[in-house]
Write a protein that holds these residues in place. Sequence first.
Motif: not given
Length: 431
Positions: A389-401
């Motif tokens: 899902s695009s939400l998953t992609a968006r959330r993972i793109a924002a992850a720092d570690t």
Amino acid sequence: MRQAFRSSILHCLSDPGEASSASAIEYFEDGLLVVEDGEVLEVGHADDLLSEIPEDTEVTEHPGGLIVPGLIDCHVHFPQLDIIASYGEQLLDWLNRYAYPAEARFSDPDYAREVANVFVDEMLANGTTTALVFGTVHPHSADAIFEAAAARDMRLIAGKVLMDCNCPVELQDDAAGGVAQSRALIERWHGKGRLGYAITPRFALTSTPGQLEAAGQLASEYPDVWIHTHLAENREEVDEIAQRYPERSSYLDVYEHFGLLRERAVFAHCLHMNDGDRSSMAARGGAAAFCPTSNLFLGSGLFDLAAMRAAGVRCGLGTDVGGGTSMSLLKTASEAYKVLHLQEHALPATRALYLATLGAAEALYLDDCIGNFLPGKEADFVVLDASGSSLTARRIAAADTVDEKLFALITLGDDRNVSATYVRGKQQLSN
Ligand code: GUN
Ligand code: ZN
């Protein structure tokens, strides 16, 4: 043949819940996994290893991916695939209403073969490369799942169910017949390629004492065969066992009495247990399959991971499909997090990964060959990524570690986030 796979790579060296996280996991942001003839040769930073490996090594790149060891499902029923998500009952009613009728259809070997093939492909689609699997009472159900696994070169353990009372007559075997069938299956499959056999008494309610005794006797003849059953899942079940065996100190003690508690014995659920049970399970080398989606779906109870691990019990995750609600160990890990949260504990993402990889391999006594990327292990691995899902992609793109990324993958992810599954270095699935 030498191959290399370049991506971010994460694996566990021990339980991150016990050791300091720095030594329990290894992470390579730009990593290289080098595989020769289906075995891990080495893993490390791509910069270091690319200059060392022979020039003709084929390098496969998975940019944006995360390579982790193949996921391991410590408890699942392949014949229940088609009744996943069946409404409304607790265990004993659920068995009668859904599970037994579904299993009765396996009297047809063609149907058994068809479901077995769909099942192993579902496993691979979800990044699961090894499982400990229940069949039905029919010996050809074990043949069907072994054939399906062998065709894909998968490491898999399975067995035909032993069940000689308290069940529909068409699903019933008898003590001598069930053992004879199990023995023939052991001789046919155990140790053949990557396959292993599990002596599989369903649970103490559906076997007579005579059958449990015969199963224990068979196990003593084959010390390197697995034992696979259910334990202390549901209160009503536990009460019935206590009534049936007043002379035994606990449900686990019933299994122990019949010689069914030992190394390579795997007990699904283990919810209603005391510390004495946990200590004897640990001391005897038995293992627990933590099946959170099933435990929540059937309203069975909350697995106490902290107490189990404090006692030293080997633990791995199980989907327990069809009582469980997903073939995905990512989703299963996400529910495990919530089950622990309800008990005021935490489940860091790396520990969840451990329970689905190295911890599960330890529970199954397979950690000498799978579970992480130490040299010489079989090269079963999965490429996770942020698709889906695009939400998953968006959330993972924002992850720092990597912890944050893995936690988001576990919490939001499913088979859409498994972009490739490799079995002994060979790609079996590309989503
Ligand atoms: N206990 C005995 N049989 C079963 C089964 O098929 N599923 C679950 N979840 N528990 C069981
Ligand atoms: Zn089960």
